[in-house]
Write a protein that holds these residues in place. Structure first.
Motif, PDB file in Angstrom:
ATOM      1  N   ARG A  12       0.839  -1.214   0.000  1.00  0.00           N
ATOM      2  CA  ARG A  12       0.000   0.000   0.000  1.00  0.00           C
ATOM      3  C   ARG A  12       0.865   1.251   0.000  1.00  0.00           C
ATOM      4  NH1 ARG A  12      -2.709   3.247   3.947  1.00  0.00           N
ATOM      5  NH2 ARG A  12      -2.061   1.862   5.656  1.00  0.00           N
ATOM      6  N   GLU A  13       0.641   2.059  -1.039  1.00  0.00           N
ATOM      7  CA  GLU A  13       1.258   3.369  -1.160  1.00  0.00           C
ATOM      8  C   GLU A  13       0.197   4.440  -0.895  1.00  0.00           C
ATOM      9  OE1 GLU A  13       4.327   3.635  -4.454  1.00  0.00           O
ATOM     10  OE2 GLU A  13       3.150   1.910  -5.134  1.00  0.00           O
ATOM     11  N   ILE A 388      13.324  -8.682   0.738  1.00  0.00           N
ATOM     12  CA  ILE A 388      12.941 -10.085   0.913  1.00  0.00           C
ATOM     13  C   ILE A 388      14.205 -10.938   0.899  1.00  0.00           C
ATOM     14  CG2 ILE A 388      11.592 -12.023   0.012  1.00  0.00           C
ATOM     15  CD1 ILE A 388       9.698 -10.040  -1.266  1.00  0.00           C
ATOM     16  N   PHE A 389      14.285 -11.874   1.860  1.00  0.00           N
ATOM     17  CA  PHE A 389      15.454 -12.732   2.013  1.00  0.00           C
ATOM     18  C   PHE A 389      15.040 -14.201   1.919  1.00  0.00           C
ATOM     19  CE2 PHE A 389      15.978  -8.851   4.408  1.00  0.00           C
ATOM     20  CZ  PHE A 389      17.260  -8.431   4.093  1.00  0.00           C
ATOM     21  N   HIS A 390      15.982 -15.043   1.491  1.00  0.00           N
ATOM     22  CA  HIS A 390      15.796 -16.484   1.603  1.00  0.00           C
ATOM     23  C   HIS A 390      15.878 -16.880   3.079  1.00  0.00           C
ATOM     24  CE1 HIS A 390      15.910 -17.485  -2.682  1.00  0.00           C
ATOM     25  NE2 HIS A 390      16.883 -16.590  -2.809  1.00  0.00           N
ATOM     26  N   TYR A 391      15.449 -18.091   3.417  1.00  0.00           N
ATOM     27  CA  TYR A 391      15.434 -18.553   4.806  1.00  0.00           C
ATOM     28  C   TYR A 391      16.825 -18.592   5.436  1.00  0.00           C
ATOM     29  CZ  TYR A 391      16.993 -23.029   2.899  1.00  0.00           C
ATOM     30  OH  TYR A 391      17.709 -24.002   2.261  1.00  0.00           O
ATOM     31  N   ASN A 392      17.862 -18.575   4.598  1.00  0.00           N
ATOM     32  CA  ASN A 392      19.233 -18.605   5.127  1.00  0.00           C
ATOM     33  C   ASN A 392      19.863 -17.214   5.203  1.00  0.00           C
ATOM     34  OD1 ASN A 392      19.609 -18.068   2.439  1.00  0.00           O
ATOM     35  ND2 ASN A 392      20.733 -19.959   1.984  1.00  0.00           N
ATOM     36  N   GLY A 393      19.078 -16.166   4.923  1.00  0.00           N
ATOM     37  CA  GLY A 393      19.566 -14.802   5.043  1.00  0.00           C
ATOM     38  C   GLY A 393      20.078 -14.195   3.751  1.00  0.00           C
ATOM     39  N   LYS A 394      20.147 -14.966   2.667  1.00  0.00           N
ATOM     40  CA  LYS A 394      20.614 -14.409   1.400  1.00  0.00           C
ATOM     41  C   LYS A 394      19.542 -13.505   0.794  1.00  0.00           C
ATOM     42  CE  LYS A 394      23.860 -18.109   0.239  1.00  0.00           C
ATOM     43  NZ  LYS A 394      24.236 -19.163  -0.730  1.00  0.00           N
ATOM     44  N   SER A 395      19.982 -12.364   0.275  1.00  0.00           N
ATOM     45  CA  SER A 395      19.051 -11.391  -0.282  1.00  0.00           C
ATOM     46  C   SER A 395      18.398 -11.924  -1.554  1.00  0.00           C
ATOM     47  CB  SER A 395      19.785 -10.082  -0.586  1.00  0.00           C
ATOM     48  OG  SER A 395      18.918  -9.147  -1.176  1.00  0.00           O
ATOM     49  N   LEU A 396      17.084 -11.739  -1.652  1.00  0.00           N
ATOM     50  CA  LEU A 396      16.336 -12.163  -2.833  1.00  0.00           C
ATOM     51  C   LEU A 396      15.832 -10.971  -3.639  1.00  0.00           C
ATOM     52  CD1 LEU A 396      14.754 -14.364  -4.485  1.00  0.00           C
ATOM     53  CD2 LEU A 396      12.861 -13.984  -2.897  1.00  0.00           C
ATOM     54  N   PHE A 397      15.362  -9.915  -2.932  1.00  0.00           N
ATOM     55  CA  PHE A 397      14.688  -8.821  -3.644  1.00  0.00           C
ATOM     56  C   PHE A 397      14.716  -7.551  -2.806  1.00  0.00           C
ATOM     57  CE2 PHE A 397      10.699  -6.412  -4.157  1.00  0.00           C
ATOM     58  CZ  PHE A 397      10.763  -6.104  -5.508  1.00  0.00           C
ATOM     59  N   LYS A 398      14.912  -6.405  -3.460  1.00  0.00           N
ATOM     60  CA  LYS A 398      14.842  -5.099  -2.804  1.00  0.00           C
ATOM     61  C   LYS A 398      14.103  -4.129  -3.706  1.00  0.00           C
ATOM     62  CE  LYS A 398      19.318  -5.481  -0.405  1.00  0.00           C
ATOM     63  NZ  LYS A 398      20.663  -4.842  -0.241  1.00  0.00           N
ATOM     64  N   LYS A 399      13.321  -3.245  -3.085  1.00  0.00           N
ATOM     65  CA  LYS A 399      12.643  -2.204  -3.861  1.00  0.00           C
ATOM     66  C   LYS A 399      12.425  -0.989  -2.973  1.00  0.00           C
ATOM     67  CE  LYS A 399       8.552  -1.209  -6.709  1.00  0.00           C
ATOM     68  NZ  LYS A 399       9.327  -0.716  -7.875  1.00  0.00           N
ATOM     69  N   LYS A 400      12.773   0.192  -3.486  1.00  0.00           N
ATOM     70  CA  LYS A 400      12.578   1.434  -2.744  1.00  0.00           C
ATOM     71  C   LYS A 400      11.294   2.124  -3.188  1.00  0.00           C
ATOM     72  CE  LYS A 400      17.422   2.453  -1.665  1.00  0.00           C
ATOM     73  NZ  LYS A 400      18.508   3.471  -1.731  1.00  0.00           N
ATOM     74  N   PHE A 401      10.724   2.909  -2.264  1.00  0.00           N
ATOM     75  CA  PHE A 401       9.502   3.660  -2.538  1.00  0.00           C
ATOM     76  C   PHE A 401       9.668   5.093  -2.033  1.00  0.00           C
ATOM     77  CE2 PHE A 401       8.209  -0.698  -2.412  1.00  0.00           C
ATOM     78  CZ  PHE A 401       7.120  -0.824  -3.261  1.00  0.00           C
ATOM     79  N   ASP A 402       9.018   6.030  -2.724  1.00  0.00           N
ATOM     80  CA  ASP A 402       8.991   7.402  -2.210  1.00  0.00           C
ATOM     81  C   ASP A 402       8.225   7.441  -0.893  1.00  0.00           C
ATOM     82  OD1 ASP A 402      10.446   8.382  -4.347  1.00  0.00           O
ATOM     83  OD2 ASP A 402       8.648   8.811  -5.548  1.00  0.00           O
ATOM     84  N   LYS A 403       7.111   6.715  -0.861  1.00  0.00           N
ATOM     85  CA  LYS A 403       6.298   6.631   0.360  1.00  0.00           C
ATOM     86  C   LYS A 403       5.592   5.279   0.371  1.00  0.00           C
ATOM     87  CE  LYS A 403       5.754  10.040   2.440  1.00  0.00           C
ATOM     88  NZ  LYS A 403       6.614  10.714   3.437  1.00  0.00           N
ATOM     89  N   LEU A 404       5.811   4.525   1.445  1.00  0.00           N
ATOM     90  CA  LEU A 404       5.232   3.191   1.584  1.00  0.00           C
ATOM     91  C   LEU A 404       4.542   3.107   2.939  1.00  0.00           C
ATOM     92  CD1 LEU A 404       5.020   0.233   0.481  1.00  0.00           C
ATOM     93  CD2 LEU A 404       7.161  -0.222   1.699  1.00  0.00           C
ATOM     94  N   TYR A 405       3.268   2.721   2.934  1.00  0.00           N
ATOM     95  CA  TYR A 405       2.510   2.694   4.182  1.00  0.00           C
ATOM     96  C   TYR A 405       2.327   1.299   4.776  1.00  0.00           C
ATOM     97  CZ  TYR A 405       1.226   7.607   3.779  1.00  0.00           C
ATOM     98  OH  TYR A 405       1.269   8.976   3.714  1.00  0.00           O
ATOM     99  N   GLN A 406       2.328   0.274   3.945  1.00  0.00           N
ATOM    100  CA  GLN A 406       1.969  -1.057   4.459  1.00  0.00           C
ATOM    101  C   GLN A 406       2.448  -2.141   3.513  1.00  0.00           C
ATOM    102  OE1 GLN A 406      -2.283  -1.415   4.817  1.00  0.00           O
ATOM    103  NE2 GLN A 406      -2.238  -3.585   5.318  1.00  0.00           N
ATOM    104  N   VAL A 407       2.943  -3.248   4.078  1.00  0.00           N
ATOM    105  CA  VAL A 407       3.304  -4.434   3.305  1.00  0.00           C
ATOM    106  C   VAL A 407       2.898  -5.668   4.107  1.00  0.00           C
ATOM    107  CG1 VAL A 407       5.138  -5.725   2.173  1.00  0.00           C
ATOM    108  CG2 VAL A 407       5.291  -3.250   2.294  1.00  0.00           C
ATOM    109  N   ASP A 408       2.146  -6.573   3.510  1.00  0.00           N
ATOM    110  CA  ASP A 408       1.700  -7.794   4.206  1.00  0.00           C
ATOM    111  C   ASP A 408       1.723  -8.985   3.269  1.00  0.00           C
ATOM    112  OD1 ASP A 408       0.998  -6.701   6.781  1.00  0.00           O
ATOM    113  OD2 ASP A 408      -0.779  -5.820   5.867  1.00  0.00           O
ATOM    114  N   TRP A 409       2.172 -10.122   3.793  1.00  0.00           N
ATOM    115  CA  TRP A 409       1.930 -11.379   3.094  1.00  0.00           C
ATOM    116  C   TRP A 409       0.439 -11.702   3.154  1.00  0.00           C
ATOM    117  CZ3 TRP A 409       5.884 -13.499   0.519  1.00  0.00           C
ATOM    118  CH2 TRP A 409       7.187 -13.335   0.974  1.00  0.00           C
ATOM    119  N   LYS A 410      -0.094 -12.276   2.117  1.00  0.00           N
ATOM    120  CA  LYS A 410      -1.448 -12.837   2.216  1.00  0.00           C
ATOM    121  C   LYS A 410      -1.366 -14.057   3.130  1.00  0.00           C
ATOM    122  CE  LYS A 410      -4.767 -15.624  -0.297  1.00  0.00           C
ATOM    123  NZ  LYS A 410      -4.986 -16.396  -1.542  1.00  0.00           N
TER     124      LYS A 410
END
Length: 496
Positions: A12-13, A388-410
């Motif tokens: 949610r932005e 977002i990271f793999h279960y062993n701590g390795k980086s999987l994904f990054k994304k920046k936002f100007d303004k971010l209000y909420q992030v949830d897994w379904k």
């Protein structure tokens, strides 16, 4: 065996939200499943079957999470708060009111749009909202009222309150989730009487006397954590003032109560200081605690409150147990630098470390394979983004936002992604070895725990008293040296 459901992420932005298809990503980028729906807030139900979208203070839409089709739109003026029941069967709204005669909390049936119950409540707090609370399967519904717990027929609210338990002075209550068989009530200190947590059976034909009870002084608020299976309750008791004067932030203690009476008292922690975070495993057979002055400790206990494993020390205040029970994350967020350590509980080893500075929210994916952190507004107005990271701590994904209000897994049941019995067998057969095998630093090896020896905390001394004591110690040391020199001189003369 049916295929596991896909992972999805709500983002949610300002002004709208989107839903991404979750990992694994193709070309390292998520695809969009639902694009830019206008809203001021959006939340999945506990089981992930429904999505509540607040579009304005007078309009709320309910979506089917699988099809992302709108089921129904509720139009009602002056909505201040709203919540879905765990399975999405009911929508609960809180509205502004003009008089006590006006019922301002309404329970709606999401499928039909029908109002099934209404009541008046002056205001809401974290302890009193949602007003009507459900067990995870919605078989039990209860409400905290003045000096009592009220229970409803969860399948027929037209019958109103069907059962009451009198609890004088009740300030908060926590209904067990799975099953909804018991409720824990907190009563604060009053007129020289200690505060207490009391556990009651929810069934109408049950005794009105508590099954378990723990009393304590110096407690202004509590956090209550039921395990899966509803057999044990962890209570973090918070006092606003630390009477030992060792902390400016008050004092916290961790208590554990079982329904069978096998344990009732303090959890023995090896290190002095606050309780930062507590989490039960999905199996309900063990729990993890981060505690103590920095560097904090992390320990796993079994359901009999005996320490099993030590997960090192560090600048930590957060612990997250993945839904499948095998992997654990220990981290330090907020005013800490964002260190993260990923552990394999069954193999008793650290898998990897990394950092996620300024994280505001963090959680495992429902399948337990990925871990996501987010920096969000209004808590932080800059450097908003998702990692977002793999279960062993390795980086999987990054994304920046100007303004971010909420992030949830379904949300989704971990059982849909595999058998939890595998974890139970692994836990039951876990042998804590006295000597660790393999290579690695001390901090990267989970350590067996001996029964803790608690030291009595040192009394607080103001600075002027410490200075006086230091001078006294220095004077005593000088006198001791003089005596030794004199003794040595005398022995030397005798030798001559």
């Amino acid at each position: 065996m049916s295929l596991a459901p896909p992972l999805e992420i709500l983002v949610r932005e300002p002004g709208s939200f989107v839903i991404w298809n979750g990992p694994p990503f193709s070309n390292n980028q998520p695809s969009i499943k639902l694009d830019k729906v206008p809203c001021t807030s959006a939340n999945f139900s506990e089981d992930g079957s429904k999505l509540m979208v607040i579009k304005s203070e007078s309009s709320i839409s309910i979506y089917d999470s699988k099809t992302l089709k709108e089921i129904r739109c509720f139009e009602s003026p002056n909505i201040l708060a709203a919540a879905l029941s765990p399975c999405g069967t009911y929508l609960q709204t809180f509205q502004k009111f003009s008089s006590p005669q006006e019922k301002n909390i309404t329970l709606w049936k999401t499928e039909t749009g029908e109002s099934v119950y209404a009541l008046y409540q002056k205001n809401t707090t974290k302890a009193t909202w949602p007003s009507i609370r459900f067990s995870s399967d919605e078989a039990v519904a209860s409400r905290m009222a003045t000096n009592e717990l009220q229970f409803f027929n969860a399948s027929d609210f037209s019958k109103g309150v069907v059962h009451k338990i009198r609890v004088p002075g009740i300030a908060s209550a926590e209904l067990s989730k799975n099953p909804g068989s018991h409720a824990a009530a907190f009563v604060p200190e009053s007129k020289g009487m200690p505060g207490s947590v009391q556990i009651y059976a929810c069934a109408p034909d049950s005794s009105s006397e508590p099954i378990a009870r723990k009393s304590f002084f110096r407690c202004s608020s509590v956090q209550q954590h039921w395990n899966h299976g509803s057999t044990g309750l962890l209570v973090v008791a918070q006092a606003d003032v630390d009477k030992t004067n060792q902390s400016y932030y008050g004092e916290t203690k961790l208590y554990y109560l079982t329904l069978d009476g096998s344990y009732d008292g303090l959890v023995s922690l090896r290190k002095e200081g606050p309780v930062h975070d507590v989490r039960w495993s999905y199996s309900g057979k063990e729990f993890a605690v981060v505690y103590g002055f920095m560097p904090a400790s992390a320990t796993i206990f079994d359901k009999k409150c005996k320490p099993l494993l030590q997960l090192g020390e560090g600048p930590y205040n957060t612990i997250r147990w993945n839904p499948k029970g095998r992997f654990i994350l220990v981290a330090g967020y907020g005013n800490l630098p964002g260190d993260m350590a990923f552990w394999d509980y069954v193999d008793k080893k650290q898998l990897g470390t990394t950092k996620a500075e300024w994280s505001v929210t963090s959680e495992w994916s429902p399948d337990g394979r990925y871990f996501m952190t987010a920096t969000t507004a209004p808590r932080l107005q800059v450097d908003n983004g998702i990692k977002i990271f793999h279960y062993n701590g390795k980086s999987l994904f990054k994304k920046k936002f100007d303004k971010l209000y909420q992030v949830d897994w379904k949300a989704d049941s971990p059982d849909k992604f595999g058998e939890i019995e595998e974890l139970a067998k692994a836990v039951d057969s876990l042998k804590v070895e006295s000597k660790q095998q393999g290579q690695g630093s001390k901090s990267s090896q989970a350590k067996p725990i001996n029964p803790p020896v608690l030291k009595k905390p040192a009394a607080y001394q103001p600075p002027h008293a410490k200075a006086k004591a230091a001078k006294e110690a220095e004077r005593n040391e000088q006198e001791r040296i003089k005596k030794q020199e004199k003794k040595g001189k005398t022995e030397g003369e005798e030798g001559c």
